[in-house]
Design a protein around this motif. Structure first.
Motif, PDB file in Angstrom:
ATOM      1  N   GLY A  20       8.311 -38.748  16.630  1.00 50.06           N
ATOM      2  CA  GLY A  20       7.728 -39.724  16.067  1.00 50.06           C
ATOM      3  C   GLY A  20       6.319 -39.407  15.688  1.00 50.06           C
ATOM      4  O   GLY A  20       5.452 -40.397  15.388  1.00 50.06           O
ATOM      5  N   ILE A  21       5.854 -38.256  15.635  1.00 52.12           N
ATOM      6  CA  ILE A  21       4.531 -38.142  15.671  1.00 52.12           C
ATOM      7  C   ILE A  21       4.282 -36.390  14.844  1.00 52.12           C
ATOM      8  O   ILE A  21       5.030 -35.734  15.095  1.00 52.12           O
ATOM      9  N   ILE A  22       2.905 -36.329  14.292  1.00 53.05           N
ATOM     10  CA  ILE A  22       3.051 -35.215  13.520  1.00 53.05           C
ATOM     11  C   ILE A  22       2.574 -33.915  14.728  1.00 53.05           C
ATOM     12  O   ILE A  22       1.449 -34.096  14.874  1.00 53.05           O
ATOM     13  N   PHE A  23       3.466 -33.488  15.357  1.00 50.89           N
ATOM     14  CA  PHE A  23       3.253 -32.698  16.649  1.00 50.89           C
ATOM     15  C   PHE A  23       2.186 -31.565  16.296  1.00 50.89           C
ATOM     16  O   PHE A  23       1.423 -31.179  17.134  1.00 50.89           O
ATOM     17  N   SER A  24       2.293 -31.023  15.219  1.00 50.28           N
ATOM     18  CA  SER A  24       1.563 -29.786  14.842  1.00 50.28           C
ATOM     19  C   SER A  24      -0.162 -30.002  14.803  1.00 50.28           C
ATOM     20  O   SER A  24      -0.941 -29.159  15.008  1.00 50.28           O
ATOM     21  N   GLY A  25      -0.362 -31.362  14.412  1.00 46.11           N
ATOM     22  CA  GLY A  25      -1.813 -31.645  14.108  1.00 46.11           C
ATOM     23  C   GLY A  25      -2.256 -32.413  15.391  1.00 46.11           C
ATOM     24  O   GLY A  25      -3.235 -33.029  15.107  1.00 46.11           O
ATOM     25  N   SER A  26      -1.416 -32.273  16.372  1.00 47.58           N
ATOM     26  CA  SER A  26      -1.799 -33.051  17.593  1.00 47.58           C
ATOM     27  C   SER A  26      -2.291 -32.081  18.892  1.00 47.58           C
ATOM     28  O   SER A  26      -1.690 -31.278  18.868  1.00 47.58           O
ATOM     29  N   ASP A  27      -3.322 -32.512  19.540  1.00 48.86           N
ATOM     30  CA  ASP A  27      -3.544 -31.907  20.894  1.00 48.86           C
ATOM     31  C   ASP A  27      -2.680 -32.332  21.892  1.00 48.86           C
ATOM     32  O   ASP A  27      -2.366 -33.404  21.972  1.00 48.86           O
ATOM     33  N   MET A  28      -2.474 -31.344  22.746  1.00 53.00           N
ATOM     34  CA  MET A  28      -1.662 -31.923  24.205  1.00 53.00           C
ATOM     35  C   MET A  28      -2.221 -31.571  25.590  1.00 53.00           C
ATOM     36  O   MET A  28      -3.117 -30.490  25.430  1.00 53.00           O
ATOM     37  N   GLY A  29      -1.834 -32.053  26.421  1.00 58.90           N
ATOM     38  CA  GLY A  29      -2.249 -31.618  27.601  1.00 58.90           C
ATOM     39  C   GLY A  29      -1.605 -32.290  28.865  1.00 58.90           C
ATOM     40  O   GLY A  29      -0.814 -33.206  28.543  1.00 58.90           O
ATOM     41  N   TRP A  30      -1.974 -32.163  30.086  1.00 60.46           N
ATOM     42  CA  TRP A  30      -1.345 -32.590  31.135  1.00 60.46           C
ATOM     43  C   TRP A  30      -2.783 -33.215  32.067  1.00 60.46           C
ATOM     44  O   TRP A  30      -3.641 -32.117  32.345  1.00 60.46           O
ATOM     45  N   TYR A  31      -2.470 -34.178  32.642  1.00 61.08           N
ATOM     46  CA  TYR A  31      -3.407 -34.875  33.671  1.00 61.08           C
ATOM     47  C   TYR A  31      -2.516 -34.845  35.024  1.00 61.08           C
ATOM     48  O   TYR A  31      -1.299 -34.813  34.898  1.00 61.08           O
ATOM     49  N   ARG A  32      -3.079 -34.634  36.185  1.00 61.21           N
ATOM     50  CA  ARG A  32      -2.309 -34.840  37.311  1.00 61.21           C
ATOM     51  C   ARG A  32      -3.234 -35.949  38.316  1.00 61.21           C
ATOM     52  O   ARG A  32      -4.405 -35.925  38.124  1.00 61.21           O
ATOM     53  N   GLN A  33      -2.541 -36.652  39.054  1.00 60.74           N
ATOM     54  CA  GLN A  33      -3.370 -37.382  40.004  1.00 60.74           C
ATOM     55  C   GLN A  33      -2.414 -37.361  41.439  1.00 60.74           C
ATOM     56  O   GLN A  33      -0.986 -37.847  41.338  1.00 60.74           O
ATOM     57  N   ALA A  34      -2.875 -37.104  42.481  1.00 63.33           N
ATOM     58  CA  ALA A  34      -2.309 -37.216  43.848  1.00 63.33           C
ATOM     59  C   ALA A  34      -2.939 -38.584  44.539  1.00 63.33           C
ATOM     60  O   ALA A  34      -3.719 -38.976  44.352  1.00 63.33           O
ATOM     61  N   ARG A  35      -2.091 -38.857  45.390  1.00 62.20           N
ATOM     62  CA  ARG A  35      -2.164 -40.086  46.102  1.00 62.20           C
ATOM     63  C   ARG A  35      -3.745 -39.941  46.672  1.00 62.20           C
ATOM     64  O   ARG A  35      -3.935 -39.100  47.396  1.00 62.20           O
ATOM     65  N   GLY A  36      -4.611 -41.080  46.454  1.00 62.50           N
ATOM     66  CA  GLY A  36      -6.020 -41.078  47.089  1.00 62.50           C
ATOM     67  C   GLY A  36      -6.871 -40.039  46.160  1.00 62.50           C
ATOM     68  O   GLY A  36      -8.129 -40.363  46.576  1.00 62.50           O
ATOM     69  N   ASN A  37      -6.426 -39.504  45.121  1.00 61.82           N
ATOM     70  CA  ASN A  37      -7.377 -38.730  44.437  1.00 61.82           C
ATOM     71  C   ASN A  37      -7.598 -39.378  43.130  1.00 61.82           C
ATOM     72  O   ASN A  37      -6.716 -39.890  42.579  1.00 61.82           O
ATOM     73  N   GLU A  38      -8.642 -38.868  42.493  1.00 59.97           N
ATOM     74  CA  GLU A  38      -8.824 -39.052  41.016  1.00 59.97           C
ATOM     75  C   GLU A  38      -7.955 -38.435  40.095  1.00 59.97           C
ATOM     76  O   GLU A  38      -7.598 -37.353  40.385  1.00 59.97           O
ATOM     77  N   ARG A  39      -7.725 -39.079  38.907  1.00 60.01           N
ATOM     78  CA  ARG A  39      -6.997 -38.273  38.071  1.00 60.01           C
ATOM     79  C   ARG A  39      -7.875 -36.923  37.655  1.00 60.01           C
ATOM     80  O   ARG A  39      -9.017 -37.077  37.391  1.00 60.01           O
ATOM     81  N   GLU A  40      -6.871 -35.937  37.477  1.00 56.64           N
ATOM     82  CA  GLU A  40      -7.882 -34.690  36.927  1.00 56.64           C
ATOM     83  C   GLU A  40      -6.906 -33.984  35.683  1.00 56.64           C
ATOM     84  O   GLU A  40      -5.786 -34.114  35.743  1.00 56.64           O
ATOM     85  N   LEU A  41      -7.809 -33.597  34.794  1.00 57.81           N
ATOM     86  CA  LEU A  41      -7.362 -32.990  33.768  1.00 57.81           C
ATOM     87  C   LEU A  41      -6.948 -31.446  34.193  1.00 57.81           C
ATOM     88  O   LEU A  41      -8.015 -30.713  34.747  1.00 57.81           O
ATOM     89  N   VAL A  42      -5.803 -31.037  34.067  1.00 52.04           N
ATOM     90  CA  VAL A  42      -5.368 -29.923  34.455  1.00 52.04           C
ATOM     91  C   VAL A  42      -5.162 -28.875  33.541  1.00 52.04           C
ATOM     92  O   VAL A  42      -5.813 -27.694  33.598  1.00 52.04           O
ATOM     93  N   ALA A  43      -4.939 -29.090  32.288  1.00 50.55           N
ATOM     94  CA  ALA A  43      -4.872 -28.187  31.197  1.00 50.55           C
ATOM     95  C   ALA A  43      -4.726 -28.955  29.704  1.00 50.55           C
ATOM     96  O   ALA A  43      -4.099 -30.033  29.797  1.00 50.55           O
ATOM     97  N   SER A  44      -5.024 -28.473  28.706  1.00 47.73           N
ATOM     98  CA  SER A  44      -4.782 -28.917  27.336  1.00 47.73           C
ATOM     99  C   SER A  44      -4.921 -27.643  26.353  1.00 47.73           C
ATOM    100  O   SER A  44      -5.148 -26.577  26.691  1.00 47.73           O
TER     101      SER A  44
END
Length: 115
Positions: free
Chosen positions: A26-50
């Motif tokens: 439902g989105i123009i994928f090729s024109g979009s940036d993507m990535g992953w965040y992660r969050q462990a219990r008790g920790n702040e959310r962290e950008l892992v890769a983009s």
């Protein structure tokens, strides 16, 4: 309607690998940036890769040299290859698709790494 689906998490032992997938529709994928965040219990959310629409990648220092992000525009899917996993990599990983000015999020997938 935009949908983003995370998959690929699981339980592994330290030193093993996992590959996460992030499929978008439902989105123009090729024109979009993507990535992953992660969050462990008790920790702040962290950008892992983009990865940008142009293929430029960015990694957190903690995963450089171990994780590889890639994208397949023909499949509307991004991948996060996670190698040499450590217990400290355990977290809920959530992928996103960014097409300005909106972020679309997957539901998250759990990664557990036993020592």
């Amino acid at each position: 309607q935009v949908q983003v689906v995370d998959s690929g998490g699981g339980l592994v032992q330290a030193g093993e690998s996992l590959r996460l997938s992030c499929a978008a529709s439902g989105i123009i994928f090729s024109g979009s940036d993507m990535g992953w965040y992660r969050q462990a219990r008790g920790n702040e959310r962290e950008l892992v890769a983009s990865i940008s629409s142009g293929g430029r990648t960015n990694y957190a220092d903690s995963v450089k040299g171990r994780f590889i992000i890639s994208r397949d525009n023909a499949r509307n899917t991004a991948y996060l290859q996670m190698n040499s996993l450590k217990p400290e990599d355990a977290a809920t990983y959530s992928c996103y698709v960014f097409r300005s000015p909106v972020y679309y999020w997957g539901q998250g997938t759990q990664v557990t790494v036993s020592a």
